[in-house]
Design an enzyme around this catalytic site. Structure first.
Site, PDB file in Angstrom:
ATOM      1  N   LYS A  38      42.732  43.642  44.558  1.00 20.28           N
ATOM      2  CA  LYS A  38      42.219  43.239  45.543  1.00 20.28           C
ATOM      3  C   LYS A  38      41.009  44.351  46.263  1.00 20.28           C
ATOM      4  CE  LYS A  38      43.332  38.804  45.191  1.00 20.28           C
ATOM      5  NZ  LYS A  38      42.388  38.066  44.554  1.00 20.28           N
ATOM      6  N   ARG A  54      52.178  37.890  42.966  1.00 15.63           N
ATOM      7  CA  ARG A  54      51.009  37.022  41.626  1.00 15.63           C
ATOM      8  C   ARG A  54      50.655  38.889  41.368  1.00 15.63           C
ATOM      9  NH1 ARG A  54      46.141  37.111  40.987  1.00 15.63           N
ATOM     10  NH2 ARG A  54      45.644  37.856  42.584  1.00 15.63           N
TER      11      ARG A  54
END
Length: 86
Positions: free
Chosen positions: A30, A64
């Site tokens: 991210k 995830r």
């Protein structure tokens, strides 16, 4: 979420676990990782793995990831540490 919000979500994972609902973390590569001081030029792999481990230690139910092999190896090591005789 800003950088601090993302860091707090990982740092305080156990507070979400206390809700008794399954907790999924999806911080794989991210952008907040690249905004973290000192990691601006990171390829984000190692910080992603560390973030996943921290979330798991906080009790996250599902992590995830994009880099499955690296994640599996890191969780295997975590499992070994947790089951090591004292």
């Amino acid at each position: 979420k800003d950088l601090q919000n993302n860091l707090d979500l990982i740092a305080y994972a156990e507070k979400f676990v206390d809700t008794r609902f399954p907790v999924l973390y999806g911080m794989s590569r991210k952008s907040f990782i690249g905004k973290t001081p000192g990691l601006e030029n990171s390829d984000r792999l190692i910080p992603t793995v560390v973030s996943g481990i921290l979330a798991a230690l906080g009790g996250a139910t599902v992590i995830r990831v994009h880099d499955v092999r690296e994640a599996v190896e890191s969780f295997q090591l975590l499992k070994a540490f947790r089951h090591a005789p004292v």
